[in-house]
Design a protein around this motif. Structure first.
Motif, PDB file in Angstrom:
ATOM      1  N   ARG A 295      -1.749   7.731 -10.508  1.00 20.72           N
ATOM      2  CA  ARG A 295      -1.194   8.374  -9.315  1.00 20.72           C
ATOM      3  C   ARG A 295      -2.269   9.067  -8.490  1.00 20.72           C
ATOM      4  NH1 ARG A 295       0.412  13.324  -7.755  1.00 20.72           N
ATOM      5  NH2 ARG A 295      -0.185  14.265  -9.748  1.00 20.72           N
ATOM      6  N   THR A 296      -3.221   9.718  -9.135  1.00 22.11           N
ATOM      7  CA  THR A 296      -4.173  10.569  -8.416  1.00 22.11           C
ATOM      8  C   THR A 296      -5.529   9.929  -8.170  1.00 22.11           C
ATOM      9  OG1 THR A 296      -4.980  11.591 -10.465  1.00 22.11           O
ATOM     10  CG2 THR A 296      -3.071  12.615  -9.392  1.00 22.11           C
ATOM     11  N   ARG A 297      -5.869   8.854  -8.903  1.00 26.64           N
ATOM     12  CA  ARG A 297      -7.193   8.251  -8.764  1.00 26.64           C
ATOM     13  C   ARG A 297      -7.157   6.743  -8.530  1.00 26.64           C
ATOM     14  NH1 ARG A 297      -7.631  12.955  -8.719  1.00 26.64           N
ATOM     15  NH2 ARG A 297      -9.268  14.289  -9.586  1.00 26.64           N
ATOM     16  N   GLY A 298      -6.063   6.086  -8.875  1.00 27.17           N
ATOM     17  CA  GLY A 298      -6.002   4.635  -8.742  1.00 27.17           C
ATOM     18  C   GLY A 298      -6.636   3.937  -9.932  1.00 27.17           C
ATOM     19  N   ASN A 299      -6.876   2.656  -9.785  1.00 32.11           N
ATOM     20  CA  ASN A 299      -7.454   1.826 -10.831  1.00 32.11           C
ATOM     21  C   ASN A 299      -8.913   1.558 -10.480  1.00 32.11           C
ATOM     22  OD1 ASN A 299      -8.252  -0.188 -12.579  1.00 32.11           O
ATOM     23  ND2 ASN A 299      -6.720  -1.685 -11.926  1.00 32.11           N
ATOM     24  N   SER A 300      -9.813   2.177 -11.218  1.00 27.79           N
ATOM     25  CA  SER A 300     -11.253   1.998 -10.954  1.00 27.79           C
ATOM     26  C   SER A 300     -11.875   0.972 -11.898  1.00 27.79           C
ATOM     27  CB  SER A 300     -11.997   3.330 -11.053  1.00 27.79           C
ATOM     28  OG  SER A 300     -11.753   3.974 -12.284  1.00 27.79           O
TER      29      SER A 300
ATOM     30  N   HIS B 220      -4.449   1.248 -19.886  1.00 26.69           N
ATOM     31  CA  HIS B 220      -5.149   1.013 -18.619  1.00 26.69           C
ATOM     32  C   HIS B 220      -4.129   0.856 -17.495  1.00 26.69           C
ATOM     33  CE1 HIS B 220      -7.860  -0.545 -15.615  1.00 26.69           C
ATOM     34  NE2 HIS B 220      -7.123  -1.622 -15.490  1.00 26.69           N
ATOM     35  N   PRO B 221      -4.210   1.688 -16.458  1.00 25.82           N
ATOM     36  CA  PRO B 221      -3.230   1.619 -15.369  1.00 25.82           C
ATOM     37  C   PRO B 221      -3.563   0.519 -14.377  1.00 25.82           C
ATOM     38  CG  PRO B 221      -4.737   3.433 -14.976  1.00 25.82           C
ATOM     39  CD  PRO B 221      -5.145   2.825 -16.290  1.00 25.82           C
ATOM     40  N   GLY B 222      -3.320  -0.706 -14.790  1.00 25.09           N
ATOM     41  CA  GLY B 222      -3.668  -1.846 -13.953  1.00 25.09           C
ATOM     42  C   GLY B 222      -2.764  -2.033 -12.756  1.00 25.09           C
ATOM     43  N   GLY B 223      -1.668  -1.309 -12.706  1.00 23.22           N
ATOM     44  CA  GLY B 223      -0.701  -1.398 -11.625  1.00 23.22           C
ATOM     45  C   GLY B 223       0.633  -0.897 -12.128  1.00 23.22           C
TER      46      GLY B 223
ATOM     47  N   ASN C  63       0.821  -1.213   0.000  1.00 22.25           N
ATOM     48  CA  ASN C  63       0.000   0.000   0.000  1.00 22.25           C
ATOM     49  C   ASN C  63       0.855   1.264   0.000  1.00 22.25           C
ATOM     50  OD1 ASN C  63      -2.446   1.562   0.322  1.00 22.25           O
ATOM     51  ND2 ASN C  63      -1.963   1.747   2.494  1.00 22.25           N
ATOM     52  N   LYS C  64       1.997   1.210   0.646  1.00 23.21           N
ATOM     53  CA  LYS C  64       2.869   2.393   0.747  1.00 23.21           C
ATOM     54  C   LYS C  64       3.746   2.580  -0.488  1.00 23.21           C
ATOM     55  CE  LYS C  64       3.283   2.268   5.823  1.00 23.21           C
ATOM     56  NZ  LYS C  64       2.341   1.152   6.075  1.00 23.21           N
ATOM     57  N   THR C  65       3.862   1.553  -1.312  1.00 19.25           N
ATOM     58  CA  THR C  65       4.786   1.619  -2.452  1.00 19.25           C
ATOM     59  C   THR C  65       4.090   1.371  -3.784  1.00 19.25           C
ATOM     60  OG1 THR C  65       5.329  -0.742  -2.206  1.00 19.25           O
ATOM     61  CG2 THR C  65       6.699   0.833  -1.008  1.00 19.25           C
ATOM     62  N   SER C  66       2.775   1.479  -3.820  1.00 23.94           N
ATOM     63  CA  SER C  66       2.011   1.151  -5.031  1.00 23.94           C
ATOM     64  C   SER C  66       2.168   2.177  -6.133  1.00 23.94           C
ATOM     65  CB  SER C  66       0.522   1.007  -4.688  1.00 23.94           C
ATOM     66  OG  SER C  66      -0.014   2.266  -4.300  1.00 23.94           O
ATOM     67  N   GLY C  67       2.610   3.381  -5.796  1.00 24.43           N
ATOM     68  CA  GLY C  67       2.660   4.462  -6.776  1.00 24.43           C
ATOM     69  C   GLY C  67       1.378   5.267  -6.840  1.00 24.43           C
ATOM     70  N   ILE C  68       0.388   4.889  -6.024  1.00 20.03           N
ATOM     71  CA  ILE C  68      -0.883   5.618  -5.958  1.00 20.03           C
ATOM     72  C   ILE C  68      -0.826   6.585  -4.777  1.00 20.03           C
ATOM     73  CG2 ILE C  68      -3.373   5.412  -5.652  1.00 20.03           C
ATOM     74  CD1 ILE C  68      -3.176   2.590  -6.815  1.00 20.03           C
TER      75      ILE C  68
END
Length: 422
Positions: free
Chosen positions: A370-375, A341-344, A70-75
């Protein structure tokens, strides 16, 4: 008068002296409005840590590993329909699938309708002029589908042709684009206009209690699913028209009663090529199943390696047709902006390295991640929506996404510029 079928040796709609059948021209397919809609909360990684500590032993190996990721996901922030303080997040027990269904069919429908209204406004037509809707979600399975609830909310005619896709997960945003293209092409072959409103909506964060519980129960940290720190909430929509559908019908009331003159929608993108495929022997690596206490997500560590190796071959298969339609024979990877698609982080980085993409080509993908995550399903459409607002950019765009199967979807588009004479 009876229409006689051609007899043996006769020609019908021939092309040249060799008597071969002429290929009908491909109808124009135009995106005339596109929009994304995120919920009001943007939650940093620390919010999930605080939430997990309220309900779980965060020293459990699987959960401890998940919170490290969670701390290193880039999100930096994930878009969320809630604040992790109220609603489901405040109850001692986790929401059931029935709770999630009821919540989606209120909050999810609201979010989807907001995205649709923005896309409809940019298109410039009236809801009653929409001929088809194509929708997708993986976070609701109710019947009638949520697409009917959205159609009612928007005041679409009861005769609108509806389609709801299921089972495509994160690939859904481009799956509905592919379906819209096929529907609009079919309407064109019948001499009919198509004005397709397509939309996607996912509410993933209400499932976070289930994600955290699975991580806490995971004995081997190497097997933990990262879904709980990756997925966010959001909706997106677009309007796709065929050539005849670009015309905006006149109000029945006419000009004397305040009606609108017939006009023409202004295209944003022309959709020229698209395709989809499943990667053989990969079904077990990505999945999403309904259970009594929520949705169980399967995401293995092998997903990035499969996705990055699938992008190049599909792009190469589509490129010759795109070159022919644009009459630009030298187009290649570097001539496209990429709505990936920003899957990760591993998926983004893997695709960048495999295709030798620049950070500029992936600027919208990285900003959404970075700002919204993967929805999930709406995310690639949100990337495409943002991309067109980030300066002039390249004239051509590749949009690609991945979902359970493993499935890959890809669309190749041309930007419509002022003065193009579209």
């Amino acid at each position: 008068m009876a229409v006689m079928a051609p007899q043996m040796g006769e020609k019908s709609e021939t092309n040249g002296a060799n008597g071969t059948h002429a290929t009908p021209p491909m109808p124009g397919l135009w995106i005339t409005g596109i929009a994304s809609q995120y919920p009001p909360y943007l939650l940093g990684p620390e919010k999930l840590d605080e939430f997990a500590k309220r309900f779980f032993d965060v020293e459990k190996p699987g959960l401890k590993k998940l919170l490290q990721i969670n701390k290193t996901s880039g999100i930096d922030t994930r878009a969320s329909i809630g604040d992790y303080q109220t609603g489901f997040a405040s109850r001692p027990e986790a929401p059931t699938l029935a709770d999630l269904d009821k919540f989606y069919r209120r909050a999810g429908v609201d979010l989807a309708a907001q995205a649709c209204r923005k896309a409809l406004k940019e298109w410039g037509g009236r809801p009653c002029d929409i001929t088809h809707t194509i929708a997708v979600t993986c976070t609701n399975q109710g019947n009638p589908g949520y697409d009917l609830l959205v159609a009612r909310r928007l005041g679409l005619p009861h005769t609108v042709d509806r389609m709801l896709l299921h089972g495509v997960g994160c690939a859904g945003g481009l799956a509905i684009m592919r379906a819209a293209a096929q529907v609009a092409s079919g309407a064109a072959s019948r001499g009919k206009p198509a004005r397709v409103l397509a939309f996607a909506c996912e509410l993933c964060t209400p499932n976070v209690r289930h994600d955290l519980a699975e991580a806490a129960a995971c004995a081997d940290p190497a097997d933990v699913s990262i879904a709980g720190v990756l997925f966010a909430d959001g909706a997106a929509a677009f309007v796709l028209c065929n050539d005849a559908g670009l015309l905006l019908p006149q109000d029945d009331a006419g000009d004397d009663d305040g009606g609108r003159d017939s006009g023409r929608a202004e295209p944003l993108f022309q959709l020229l090529e698209w395709d989809n495929a499943t990667i053989p022997d990969t079904m077990q690596h990505m999945a999403f199943y309904a259970e009594g206490t929520g949705f169980r997500t399967v995401l293995t560590r092998d997903v990035p390696s499969f996705t990055k190796t699938a992008i190049g071959p599909m792009f190469r298969d589509l490129l010759p047709g795109f070159r022919e339609k644009t009459e630009l024979k030298s187009l290649d990877v570097a001539d496209f902006d990429w709505a990936l698609h920003p899957g990760g982080e591993a998926i983004i980085q893997g695709a960048q390295e495999m295709l030798d993409l620049t950070s500029e080509q992936l600027r919208a993908t990285r900003e959404i991640y970075r700002t919204r995550g993967n929805s999930s399903s709406p995310t690639v459409l949100a990337v495409l929506d943002l991309l067109r607002k980030m300066g002039r950019g390249k004239d051509h765009v590749v949009a690609t996404s991945f979902g359970p199967g493993l499935a890959i979807e890809m669309s190749l588009l041309k930007r419509c510029r002022a003065g193009d004479g579209v």
